[in-house]
Design an enzyme around this catalytic site. Sequence first.
Site, mmCIF file in Angstrom:
data_model
loop_
_atom_site.group_PDB
_atom_site.id
_atom_site.type_symbol
_atom_site.label_atom_id
_atom_site.label_comp_id
_atom_site.label_asym_id
_atom_site.label_seq_id
_atom_site.Cartn_x
_atom_site.Cartn_y
_atom_site.Cartn_z
ATOM 1 N N GLU A 158 34.813 162.535 -64.552
ATOM 2 C CA GLU A 158 33.444 162.844 -64.949
ATOM 3 C C GLU A 158 32.977 161.910 -66.062
ATOM 4 O OE1 GLU A 158 30.513 163.529 -64.503
ATOM 5 O OE2 GLU A 158 30.324 165.715 -64.436
ATOM 6 N N HIS B 54 34.304 170.566 -58.089
ATOM 7 C CA HIS B 54 35.375 171.486 -58.507
ATOM 8 C C HIS B 54 34.843 172.895 -58.744
ATOM 9 C CE1 HIS B 54 33.843 171.681 -62.632
ATOM 10 N NE2 HIS B 54 33.622 170.375 -62.526
ATOM 11 N N GLU C 240 35.396 172.052 -30.429
ATOM 12 C CA GLU C 240 34.245 171.838 -29.549
ATOM 13 C C GLU C 240 33.079 171.196 -30.298
ATOM 14 O OE1 GLU C 240 35.199 175.639 -26.601
ATOM 15 O OE2 GLU C 240 33.890 175.882 -28.347
#
Length: 399
Positions: free
Chosen positions: A281, A207, A54
Amino acid sequence: MSARPDTVIVEADGGSRGNPGPAGYGAVVFDAERAEVLAERRASIGIATNNVAEYRGLIAGLEAAVELGAARVEVRMDSKLVVEQLSGRWKVKHVAMIPLAEEARGLVAKFDSVTFTWIPRARNSHADRLANEAMDAAAGAEVPPLAAAGSAAAQAAPAKAAADAPPTGRTVADDASATAVVATARDRAPGWTGARGAPTRLLLLRHGRTALSVERRYSGRGNPPLDEVGREQAARAAAMLATRGGIDAVVCSPLARAHATATAAAQAIGLRAEIVDDLIETDFGTWEGLTFTEAATRDPEAHAAWLGDPALPPPGGESFAAVRTRIERVRDDLLARFPERTVLVVSHVTPIKTLLQLALDVGPTLLYRLHLDLAALSIAEFYPDGGASVRLVNDTSYL
């Protein structure tokens, strides 16, 4: 229609065959007299609950109204939960609902005004039909095409829906308190971006925790695994994302901590995590494994200069400017491969901050001033015309 409508009516619905189970949503945008269909939306969202479906229908309807250039919106739904929560009378407590409610509120802020009204299910038959068509299509059934604005089918649809709906007596919607004006763009947010078309939505997930995270050490190309808390964080994020639904792909950094977090989410939503090397990274060079204080003490001049110039790398490492170059490649690749889709991107602090920086079109100061928690979710959208927006930053409500 050639002119932008001033006021539109959005009717939206969603359903799940199993709750949770295979789910889909439908949304239709009418003109102010409810005489013509201006836009229709429907989509399957995988395994999700009724309430999630919805909310997804509402979001799709509001996005369509934004694309039409409407100034005022009347939202009508048979979901008491969504109407009451978006009207501000009920709190949003479920972890899967919180980011959806925030996304909806971000869209609401784009208009001069938005009202939410509860209607009986019989009066929401058009959106209900679209939601069921989306679920049918996902199961392999043939469904009719969406009505084009201005077509005979679009003009006939409101009359058919009204004829099919049985007469109703007094309902909650008849009470003035059931309709609430919940937002005014001038009062709440500047909102309007001018972006056109449906965006590619990136769900940016950091993470979970590692041993280096606990000690707040530079953790770049080193490859520590998730610790016990980190695995639990990944599981909670995965459960939230599975309940949220609507994710079309999962991509992640090659490092173990991000890959494990992505794999947990991908398994929960029935997809596979794709490794994208450029999501790795920053390489912190000789500062890898050091705390901020240790690095500043070891190389005081280099450390101070690095903090003031994104073009300077750490000794033996990678500059933030170099990170930006590869993250721009990631963004461009995802937009090309997943137009108008939702992609879960599991990565690290610097790549996620850089994607948010690109979406906001701001300078490198953001890299130093924005905080991202472990396993936190942010959402950025990139439009085909070059526009972008940030919908959510650092949500950890599900942890």
